[in-house]
Design a protein around this motif. Structure first.
Motif, PDB file in Angstrom:
ATOM      1  N   PHE A 259       0.825  -1.204   0.000  1.00 24.42           N
ATOM      2  CA  PHE A 259       0.000   0.000   0.000  1.00 24.42           C
ATOM      3  C   PHE A 259       0.862   1.259   0.000  1.00 24.42           C
ATOM      4  O   PHE A 259       0.571   2.230  -0.718  1.00 24.42           O
ATOM      5  N   SER A 260       1.938   1.231   0.770  1.00 23.17           N
ATOM      6  CA  SER A 260       2.836   2.387   0.838  1.00 23.17           C
ATOM      7  C   SER A 260       3.500   2.649  -0.509  1.00 23.17           C
ATOM      8  O   SER A 260       3.676   3.810  -0.913  1.00 23.17           O
TER       9      SER A 260
ATOM     10  N   PRO B  49      -2.074  13.183 -10.789  1.00 20.24           N
ATOM     11  CA  PRO B  49      -3.073  12.258 -10.225  1.00 20.24           C
ATOM     12  C   PRO B  49      -4.283  12.967  -9.646  1.00 20.24           C
ATOM     13  O   PRO B  49      -5.408  12.464  -9.764  1.00 20.24           O
ATOM     14  N   SER B  50      -4.065  14.132  -9.015  1.00 23.05           N
ATOM     15  CA  SER B  50      -5.195  14.862  -8.444  1.00 23.05           C
ATOM     16  C   SER B  50      -6.173  15.292  -9.539  1.00 23.05           C
ATOM     17  O   SER B  50      -7.404  15.241  -9.351  1.00 23.05           O
TER      18      SER B  50
ATOM     19  N   GLU C  29       2.697  13.175  -8.555  1.00 16.98           N
ATOM     20  CA  GLU C  29       2.114  14.494  -8.325  1.00 16.98           C
ATOM     21  C   GLU C  29       3.200  15.551  -8.127  1.00 16.98           C
ATOM     22  O   GLU C  29       3.169  16.629  -8.745  1.00 16.98           O
TER      23      GLU C  29
ATOM     24  N   ILE D  53       2.273   1.949  -3.468  1.00 15.04           N
ATOM     25  CA  ILE D  53       1.279   2.508  -4.390  1.00 15.04           C
ATOM     26  C   ILE D  53       1.051   3.987  -4.099  1.00 15.04           C
ATOM     27  O   ILE D  53       1.061   4.829  -5.011  1.00 15.04           O
ATOM     28  N   VAL D  54       0.850   4.321  -2.813  1.00  8.09           N
ATOM     29  CA  VAL D  54       0.639   5.718  -2.439  1.00  8.09           C
ATOM     30  C   VAL D  54       1.872   6.551  -2.773  1.00  8.09           C
ATOM     31  O   VAL D  54       1.772   7.671  -3.303  1.00  8.09           O
ATOM     32  N   GLY D  55       3.057   6.014  -2.482  1.00  4.20           N
ATOM     33  CA  GLY D  55       4.292   6.733  -2.772  1.00  4.20           C
ATOM     34  C   GLY D  55       4.467   6.995  -4.260  1.00  4.20           C
ATOM     35  O   GLY D  55       4.952   8.065  -4.660  1.00  4.20           O
TER      36      GLY D  55
ATOM     37  N   PHE E 297       2.089   7.469  -6.547  1.00  2.00           N
ATOM     38  CA  PHE E 297       1.219   8.560  -6.989  1.00  2.00           C
ATOM     39  C   PHE E 297       1.645   9.898  -6.395  1.00  2.00           C
ATOM     40  O   PHE E 297       1.515  10.938  -7.056  1.00  2.00           O
ATOM     41  N   LEU E 298       2.164   9.893  -5.160  1.00  2.00           N
ATOM     42  CA  LEU E 298       2.673  11.132  -4.574  1.00  2.00           C
ATOM     43  C   LEU E 298       3.877  11.643  -5.351  1.00  2.00           C
ATOM     44  O   LEU E 298       3.996  12.851  -5.622  1.00  2.00           O
TER      45      LEU E 298
END
Length: 257
Positions: free
Chosen positions: A12-13, A39-40, A23, A15-17, A19-20
């Motif tokens: 999960f980290s 992504p936003s 961005e 995937i989030v990392g 997209f961050l």
């Protein structure tokens, strides 16, 4: 925290990392939205366009699942035939390899010529693209049955069909579910490929239309939708695999628990 929970947290980290980082890099490098939307912005597009996208999502999902189901039935039948008959293996396997080597984008115009544009070419493309991995895995699973075991069962009076049903097919289950997880992703590729060429519905058509209108965020929104659908179906098959062949699966396999 268990090992499985730590692995999921890391996943999960990551995937989030990802997209961050996407961005931040778009902002820092001042990347144009026509080249790579943030992504936003993609999320906003998904939120605002979702009522319009929903019928297309259902259409792509329908074409994929119908084509996949037909491909599984054909693939299992051919796999059992190829895996249990040396003659069928010698005759059919080269043809299957040759057919699988043909780029599937080349068969879409043929399906359109035969059946017209719309849902049918998408279903057929999804079907043909997922047959080969199922055939190969089923045949491989049947080939793992030891000849000595077959000889012993024949000595005890078991017929060839009984050996296939009670020994051969159960041994193919890990191979079968492995092929299903590959085949479902390929079916999405086939359905979307056909929709971009010969359909006025589906996510593939939406992405093609958005691309021609320079709506890049909508194109990426379609990619995100396809990725989510693929992961969900992959996870469902992983769950079914763990329930049916838990003795042969790894704890780190993607699944819903």
């Amino acid at each position: 925290m268990t090992e499985k929970q730590r692995i999921r947290l890391w996943s999960f980290s990551m995937i989030v990392g990802f997209f961050l980082m996407w961005e931040v890099l778009c902002i820092v490098l001042n990347v144009s939205d026509l080249v790579l939307p943030r992504p936003s912005e993609i999320i906003v597009t998904l939120w605002t366009k979702f009522p319009i996208l929903w019928p297309h999502i259902l259409q792509t999902l329908y074409s994929t699942l119908v084509g996949f189901s037909l491909g599984v039935m054909i693939g299992v039948s051919l796999g059992v035939l190829v895996g249990t008959s040396k003659v069928a293996y010698a005759v059919a396997y080269p043809l299957l390899v040759g057919f699988s080597s043909i780029p599937k984008v080349a068969v879409v115009p043929i399906f359109v010529l035969w059946f017209g544009s719309g849902t049918t070419p998408a279903i057929l493309t999804a079907m043909v693209i997922c047959v080969f991995p199922i055939v190969v895995n089923i045949a491989t699973g049947l080939a793992t049955t030891e000849p000595d075991l077959e000889d012993v069962l024949k000595t005890l009076g078991a017929s060839k069909s009984e050996i296939l049903w009670n020994v051969g097919l159960p041994r193919t289950m890990p191979y079968f579910f492995a092929s299903l997880k590959v085949a479902i992703t390929l079916s999405f590729v086939g359905a979307v490929l056909s929709e971009t060429v010969a359909s006025n519905r589906g996510i593939g058509n939406v992405m093609m239309t958005a691309s021609s209108n320079f709506q890049v965020s909508l194109v990426f929104a379609g990619l995100i939708i396809l990725a989510v659908l693929g992961v969900v179906l992959y996870a469902l098959f992983s769950l079914l695999e763990r329930r049916v062949t838990g003795w042969a699966t790894r704890d780190t396999e993607i699944a819903i628990t």
